[in-house]
Design a protein around this motif. Sequence first.
Motif, mmCIF file in Angstrom:
data_model
loop_
_atom_site.group_PDB
_atom_site.id
_atom_site.type_symbol
_atom_site.label_atom_id
_atom_site.label_comp_id
_atom_site.label_asym_id
_atom_site.label_seq_id
_atom_site.Cartn_x
_atom_site.Cartn_y
_atom_site.Cartn_z
ATOM 1 N N GLU A 31 13.132 0.448 -7.057
ATOM 2 C CA GLU A 31 13.170 1.182 -5.795
ATOM 3 C C GLU A 31 12.427 0.471 -4.671
ATOM 4 O O GLU A 31 12.437 0.921 -3.528
ATOM 5 C CB GLU A 31 12.566 2.577 -5.981
ATOM 6 N N LEU A 32 11.776 -0.643 -4.996
ATOM 7 C CA LEU A 32 11.047 -1.426 -4.000
ATOM 8 C C LEU A 32 11.859 -2.680 -3.679
ATOM 9 O O LEU A 32 12.340 -3.365 -4.579
ATOM 10 C CB LEU A 32 9.658 -1.797 -4.523
ATOM 11 N N VAL A 33 12.002 -2.965 -2.403
ATOM 12 C CA VAL A 33 12.882 -4.041 -1.963
ATOM 13 C C VAL A 33 12.069 -5.195 -1.396
ATOM 14 O O VAL A 33 11.270 -5.014 -0.473
ATOM 15 C CB VAL A 33 13.865 -3.515 -0.885
ATOM 16 N N ASP A 34 12.276 -6.384 -1.953
ATOM 17 C CA ASP A 34 11.701 -7.608 -1.385
ATOM 18 C C ASP A 34 12.674 -8.118 -0.334
ATOM 19 O O ASP A 34 13.850 -8.337 -0.636
ATOM 20 C CB ASP A 34 11.521 -8.678 -2.471
ATOM 21 N N GLY A 68 9.715 0.437 0.529
ATOM 22 C CA GLY A 68 10.181 1.552 -0.290
ATOM 23 C C GLY A 68 9.945 2.864 0.428
ATOM 24 O O GLY A 68 8.936 3.022 1.107
ATOM 25 N N GLY A 69 10.902 3.777 0.294
ATOM 26 C CA GLY A 69 10.756 5.095 0.893
ATOM 27 C C GLY A 69 11.549 6.112 0.097
ATOM 28 O O GLY A 69 12.638 5.808 -0.391
ATOM 29 N N LYS A 70 10.975 7.300 -0.033
ATOM 30 C CA LYS A 70 11.626 8.324 -0.852
ATOM 31 C C LYS A 70 11.245 9.715 -0.343
ATOM 32 O O LYS A 70 10.070 10.067 -0.285
ATOM 33 C CB LYS A 70 11.153 8.165 -2.299
ATOM 34 N N PHE A 71 12.261 10.504 0.031
ATOM 35 C CA PHE A 71 12.071 11.898 0.402
ATOM 36 C C PHE A 71 12.170 12.695 -0.884
ATOM 37 O O PHE A 71 13.172 12.598 -1.601
ATOM 38 C CB PHE A 71 13.160 12.309 1.401
ATOM 39 N N MET A 72 11.128 13.454 -1.212
ATOM 40 C CA MET A 72 11.089 14.075 -2.533
ATOM 41 C C MET A 72 10.245 15.340 -2.539
ATOM 42 O O MET A 72 9.451 15.578 -1.636
ATOM 43 C CB MET A 72 10.531 13.080 -3.552
ATOM 44 N N GLN A 73 10.414 16.096 -3.611
ATOM 45 C CA GLN A 73 9.581 17.264 -3.886
ATOM 46 C C GLN A 73 8.679 16.898 -5.064
ATOM 47 O O GLN A 73 9.170 16.512 -6.125
ATOM 48 C CB GLN A 73 10.459 18.465 -4.249
ATOM 49 N N THR A 93 0.835 -1.190 0.000
ATOM 50 C CA THR A 93 0.000 0.000 0.000
ATOM 51 C C THR A 93 0.879 1.252 0.000
ATOM 52 O O THR A 93 1.962 1.261 0.576
ATOM 53 C CB THR A 93 -0.990 0.007 1.190
ATOM 54 N N PHE A 94 0.389 2.288 -0.669
ATOM 55 C CA PHE A 94 1.111 3.557 -0.780
ATOM 56 C C PHE A 94 0.709 4.491 0.355
ATOM 57 O O PHE A 94 -0.481 4.639 0.662
ATOM 58 C CB PHE A 94 0.803 4.226 -2.119
ATOM 59 N N VAL A 95 1.706 5.132 0.958
ATOM 60 C CA VAL A 95 1.497 6.097 2.037
ATOM 61 C C VAL A 95 2.436 7.274 1.799
ATOM 62 O O VAL A 95 3.554 7.093 1.320
ATOM 63 C CB VAL A 95 1.804 5.462 3.416
ATOM 64 N N MET A 96 1.978 8.472 2.140
ATOM 65 C CA MET A 96 2.832 9.645 1.976
ATOM 66 C C MET A 96 2.649 10.587 3.162
ATOM 67 O O MET A 96 1.516 10.953 3.498
ATOM 68 C CB MET A 96 2.471 10.373 0.678
ATOM 69 N N VAL A 97 3.761 10.990 3.773
ATOM 70 C CA VAL A 97 3.727 12.069 4.753
ATOM 71 C C VAL A 97 3.713 13.349 3.937
ATOM 72 O O VAL A 97 4.614 13.602 3.133
ATOM 73 C CB VAL A 97 4.943 12.027 5.706
ATOM 74 N N LYS A 98 2.663 14.136 4.115
ATOM 75 C CA LYS A 98 2.466 15.356 3.341
ATOM 76 C C LYS A 98 3.386 16.479 3.832
ATOM 77 O O LYS A 98 4.022 16.351 4.883
ATOM 78 C CB LYS A 98 1.002 15.790 3.443
ATOM 79 N N PRO A 99 3.454 17.592 3.078
ATOM 80 C CA PRO A 99 4.363 18.683 3.464
ATOM 81 C C PRO A 99 4.195 19.173 4.905
ATOM 82 O O PRO A 99 5.187 19.496 5.565
ATOM 83 C CB PRO A 99 4.043 19.789 2.460
ATOM 84 N N ASP A 100 2.965 19.210 5.427
ATOM 85 C CA ASP A 100 2.777 19.662 6.809
ATOM 86 C C ASP A 100 3.385 18.682 7.796
ATOM 87 O O ASP A 100 3.994 19.080 8.791
ATOM 88 C CB ASP A 100 1.298 19.932 7.120
ATOM 89 N N MET A 158 6.116 6.405 0.704
ATOM 90 C CA MET A 158 6.482 5.085 1.212
ATOM 91 C C MET A 158 5.587 4.011 0.610
ATOM 92 O O MET A 158 4.450 4.280 0.212
ATOM 93 C CB MET A 158 6.301 5.026 2.727
ATOM 94 N N VAL A 159 6.098 2.788 0.607
ATOM 95 C CA VAL A 159 5.303 1.613 0.300
ATOM 96 C C VAL A 159 5.469 0.657 1.476
ATOM 97 O O VAL A 159 6.596 0.317 1.864
ATOM 98 C CB VAL A 159 5.744 0.943 -1.019
ATOM 99 N N TRP A 160 4.340 0.239 2.033
ATOM 100 C CA TRP A 160 4.307 -0.685 3.169
ATOM 101 C C TRP A 160 3.674 -1.988 2.728
ATOM 102 O O TRP A 160 2.792 -1.994 1.875
ATOM 103 C CB TRP A 160 3.515 -0.072 4.328
ATOM 104 N N GLU A 161 4.102 -3.074 3.336
ATOM 105 C CA GLU A 161 3.606 -4.396 2.978
ATOM 106 C C GLU A 161 3.162 -5.141 4.231
ATOM 107 O O GLU A 161 3.780 -5.014 5.291
ATOM 108 C CB GLU A 161 4.719 -5.180 2.275
#
Length: 154
Positions: A140-143, A37-42, A7-14, A76-79
Amino acid sequence: MSDSERTFVMVKPDGVQRGLIGEIVSRFEDRGLKLVGGKFMQIDEELAHEHYGEHEGKPFFDGLVDFITSGPVFAMVWEGQDATRQVRRMMGETDPADSAPGTIRGDFGLDLGRNVIHGSDHADEGANEREIDLFFDDAELVDWDQIDAEWLYE
């Protein structure tokens, strides 16, 4: 783990600005979900339009795009078994005022437009795959094997 899903999750800018990435990651890890998977991005305007495409034309669309592009996010991607439903319950209601204490939005959110976190909706068939594909390449996703999995699931 037969019912495992991603499942996809994102911590928003706030949430990023308030220093909540670590707290949020810890809550999902404590629950037993596995980060793959995790990625800090703009997020740029193009990705924002793709991500919120189903809301295009609605009065709040421009505000969504402006907000999600206003600062960095942590995608992020959580499993785990029933991961989407588990994450949605942990996040709380979209409006933090309706979220129970103990949920992420119930503990950290005060305003509908600043609700700290996004997660794929289990009611929207295909949302997980679509959002994961928007933000992550397969490489970018790790098993990996979670060593405590046998203690989490029957």
